[in-house]
Design a protein around this motif. Structure first.
Motif, PDB file in Angstrom:
ATOM      1  N   ARG A 143     -26.726  -1.329  12.640  1.00 37.13           N
ATOM      2  CA  ARG A 143     -28.039  -0.698  12.775  1.00 37.13           C
ATOM      3  C   ARG A 143     -28.730  -1.205  14.039  1.00 37.13           C
ATOM      4  O   ARG A 143     -28.736  -2.400  14.313  1.00 37.13           O
ATOM      5  CB  ARG A 143     -28.911  -0.966  11.548  1.00 37.13           C
ATOM      6  CG  ARG A 143     -28.320  -0.395  10.257  1.00 37.13           C
ATOM      7  CD  ARG A 143     -29.289  -0.499   9.093  1.00 37.13           C
ATOM      8  NE  ARG A 143     -28.718   0.085   7.885  1.00 37.13           N
ATOM      9  CZ  ARG A 143     -28.754   1.384   7.597  1.00 37.13           C
ATOM     10  NH1 ARG A 143     -29.340   2.218   8.433  1.00 37.13           N
ATOM     11  NH2 ARG A 143     -28.217   1.834   6.479  1.00 37.13           N
ATOM     12  N   SER A 144     -29.317  -0.285  14.784  1.00 43.01           N
ATOM     13  CA  SER A 144     -29.915  -0.633  16.067  1.00 43.01           C
ATOM     14  C   SER A 144     -31.362  -1.098  15.963  1.00 43.01           C
ATOM     15  O   SER A 144     -31.974  -1.448  16.981  1.00 43.01           O
ATOM     16  CB  SER A 144     -29.844   0.576  17.011  1.00 43.01           C
ATOM     17  OG  SER A 144     -30.547   1.678  16.462  1.00 43.01           O
ATOM     18  N   ALA A 155     -33.038  -4.126  18.099  1.00 41.52           N
ATOM     19  CA  ALA A 155     -32.096  -4.506  19.158  1.00 41.52           C
ATOM     20  C   ALA A 155     -32.825  -5.201  20.303  1.00 41.52           C
ATOM     21  O   ALA A 155     -33.835  -4.714  20.802  1.00 41.52           O
ATOM     22  CB  ALA A 155     -31.360  -3.273  19.672  1.00 41.52           C
ATOM     23  N   SER A 183     -23.789  -0.713  25.381  1.00 43.30           N
ATOM     24  CA  SER A 183     -24.953  -1.244  24.660  1.00 43.30           C
ATOM     25  C   SER A 183     -24.677  -2.614  24.062  1.00 43.30           C
ATOM     26  O   SER A 183     -25.608  -3.371  23.763  1.00 43.30           O
ATOM     27  CB  SER A 183     -25.376  -0.291  23.534  1.00 43.30           C
ATOM     28  OG  SER A 183     -25.688   0.989  24.033  1.00 43.30           O
ATOM     29  N   VAL A 184     -23.387  -2.934  23.858  1.00 39.36           N
ATOM     30  CA  VAL A 184     -23.025  -4.194  23.209  1.00 39.36           C
ATOM     31  C   VAL A 184     -22.044  -4.974  24.089  1.00 39.36           C
ATOM     32  O   VAL A 184     -21.434  -4.433  25.012  1.00 39.36           O
ATOM     33  CB  VAL A 184     -22.381  -3.948  21.822  1.00 39.36           C
ATOM     34  CG1 VAL A 184     -23.392  -3.329  20.862  1.00 39.36           C
ATOM     35  CG2 VAL A 184     -21.146  -3.055  21.955  1.00 39.36           C
ATOM     36  N   TRP A 210     -26.187  -7.636  21.387  1.00 39.37           N
ATOM     37  CA  TRP A 210     -26.811  -6.518  22.093  1.00 39.37           C
ATOM     38  C   TRP A 210     -26.935  -6.833  23.576  1.00 39.37           C
ATOM     39  O   TRP A 210     -27.118  -7.981  23.971  1.00 39.37           O
ATOM     40  CB  TRP A 210     -28.211  -6.225  21.542  1.00 39.37           C
ATOM     41  CG  TRP A 210     -28.258  -5.685  20.137  1.00 39.37           C
ATOM     42  CD1 TRP A 210     -28.797  -6.304  19.054  1.00 39.37           C
ATOM     43  CD2 TRP A 210     -27.770  -4.422  19.696  1.00 39.37           C
ATOM     44  NE1 TRP A 210     -28.651  -5.516  17.942  1.00 39.37           N
ATOM     45  CE2 TRP A 210     -28.046  -4.335  18.310  1.00 39.37           C
ATOM     46  CE3 TRP A 210     -27.122  -3.349  20.317  1.00 39.37           C
ATOM     47  CZ2 TRP A 210     -27.688  -3.235  17.540  1.00 39.37           C
ATOM     48  CZ3 TRP A 210     -26.772  -2.248  19.551  1.00 39.37           C
ATOM     49  CH2 TRP A 210     -27.050  -2.194  18.193  1.00 39.37           C
ATOM     50  N   LYS A 236     -32.268  -3.077  24.647  1.00 40.09           N
ATOM     51  CA  LYS A 236     -33.179  -2.847  23.519  1.00 40.09           C
ATOM     52  C   LYS A 236     -33.195  -1.381  23.110  1.00 40.09           C
ATOM     53  O   LYS A 236     -33.873  -1.015  22.145  1.00 40.09           O
ATOM     54  CB  LYS A 236     -34.586  -3.316  23.876  1.00 40.09           C
ATOM     55  CG  LYS A 236     -35.220  -2.576  25.049  1.00 40.09           C
ATOM     56  CD  LYS A 236     -36.611  -3.115  25.325  1.00 40.09           C
ATOM     57  CE  LYS A 236     -37.262  -2.390  26.517  1.00 40.09           C
ATOM     58  NZ  LYS A 236     -38.611  -2.930  26.812  1.00 40.09           N
ATOM     59  N   PRO A 243     -30.162   0.868  22.520  1.00 39.90           N
ATOM     60  CA  PRO A 243     -28.731   1.196  22.472  1.00 39.90           C
ATOM     61  C   PRO A 243     -28.501   2.675  22.170  1.00 39.90           C
ATOM     62  O   PRO A 243     -29.324   3.327  21.530  1.00 39.90           O
ATOM     63  CB  PRO A 243     -28.222   0.315  21.342  1.00 39.90           C
ATOM     64  CG  PRO A 243     -29.403   0.081  20.462  1.00 39.90           C
ATOM     65  CD  PRO A 243     -30.585   0.028  21.385  1.00 39.90           C
ATOM     66  N   ALA A 274     -26.255   5.591  20.327  1.00 37.47           N
ATOM     67  CA  ALA A 274     -25.467   5.700  19.103  1.00 37.47           C
ATOM     68  C   ALA A 274     -24.031   6.099  19.423  1.00 37.47           C
ATOM     69  O   ALA A 274     -23.752   6.702  20.466  1.00 37.47           O
ATOM     70  CB  ALA A 274     -26.101   6.732  18.182  1.00 37.47           C
TER      71      ALA A 274
END
Length: 328
Positions: free
Chosen positions: A209-210, A213, A266-267, A307, A310, A312, A314
């Motif tokens: 779940r973002s 983040a 994003s990660v 992360w 802030k 990200p 999907a």
């Protein structure tokens, strides 16, 4: 009148000395290390390269850490090229191994490449002028290749590589070149096979779940194990070192070695040694299994997901890593 004759003799003498200097300078050629002007540079390795019987012919079984090097060559008024001459003393290590050199990231084997032209210096000075030096810096490493086929080692054999000269730098093979000498290195062929497995070889972080983040905020940790099983014909003590590299679907982000998926940046993923709680740096050699004589060995690692933004995006992400293992 006698004084006039003396003056003429002095002028002619000075003229002749000047010409002799210019001619000698034009023919001069020499190289040194560029650091302390020494002709030979000794690189202390202090390593034993353990080569398993299971390794196929052509396998690179060991690489030395990369080193920053330099050379300094000069000649008088004529242009010249500077070469690396590989294995200039024609050292033969037999049918089991060959020692290669890596220059600026490119591998060279003496059996296939005798020399490599690194630089060309055009006319640097005129008669009677002071000649400039041709200076260059470069990166070098060494590697060992197994020449013999797998299954051909029936007993432990030691090959001495100490005092080996992998290459010299200069215009031609002569005493005016600068050379590199390796000390403290030997190879050992082992009648032994190691099977290495990573369990699990795929890590699924599941649904993330973002909400909340934040860059550098850790999301999740997952463990995996590197397992080694030995099948030795005789007692052999050795270790395993490894180099972790990003796969084609991932990039490296920072000096700590954050693995970033190409399909979703994003990660990021960091790999940690669980026992020491220290990060494993990508593209750097590290100890996987210390030198032991036991048949079954293992090491625990941890993949840490975090992360990098802030906001990200999907979607799924995939990032892989390749572990190259060397016998030590």
């Amino acid at each position: 009148m006698k004084g006039i004759v003396n003056a003429i003799v002095i002028v002619l003498f000075i003229f002749n000395v000047s010409n002799a200097y210019a001619y000698a300078n034009a023919e001069e050629y020499s190289c040194d290390t560029g650091a302390g002007a020494s002709k030979d540079q000794s690189l202390v390795v202090n390593a034993v390269v353990n080569i398993p019987d299971s390794a196929a012919a052509g396998t690179i079984v060991w690489r030395a850490p990369e080193r920053a090097m330099s050379y300094n060559c000069w000649r008088g008024v004529e242009a010249f090229s500077t070469y690396y001459f590989f294995n200039p003393k024609n050292k033969n290590f037999g049918s089991e191994i060959e020692v290669g050199v890596t220059i600026n990231g490119v591998d060279y084997l003496p059996s296939s490449t005798e020399k490599y032209a690194h630089s060309f210096a055009s006319k640097m000075c005129g008669l009677g002028q002071t000649c400039a030096n041709s200076y260059a810096s470069y990166r070098m490493s060494m590697f060992v290749v197994k020449k013999s086929n797998s299954g051909s080692t029936s007993k432990t054999k030691v090959i001495d590589i100490n005092n080996y000269i992998p290459y010299e730098v200069g215009k031609s093979k002569n005493s005016s070149n600068t050379s590199v000498r390796i000390t403290g290195l030997e190879a050992k062929l082992l009648p032994c096979t190691s099977t290495v497995m990573i369990i699990p070889n795929t890590i699924d972080f599941g649904e993330i779940r973002s909400t909340g983040a934040t860059p550098e905020l850790e999301i999740q940790r997952e463990n995996f194990t590197l397992s080694e099983q030995r099948d030795c014909q005789s007692a052999s003590t050795y270790g395993l070192n490894g180099v972790l590299r990003p796969a084609a679907n991932a990039n490296l982000y920072d000096s700590m070695g954050t693995l970033v998926p190409k399909d979703n940046d994003s990660v990021g993923i960091s790999i940690f040694d669980v026992e020491n709680n220290t990060p494993v740096r990508f593209n750097n050699e590290f100890v996987v299994i210390p030198k032991v004589g036991t048949i079954s060995n293992s090491k625990q690692f941890e993949a840490r997901l975090k992360w990098r933004t802030k906001a990200p995006k999907a979607g799924r992400f995939n990032a892989g890593a390749v572990l190259d293992v060397y016998y030590k």
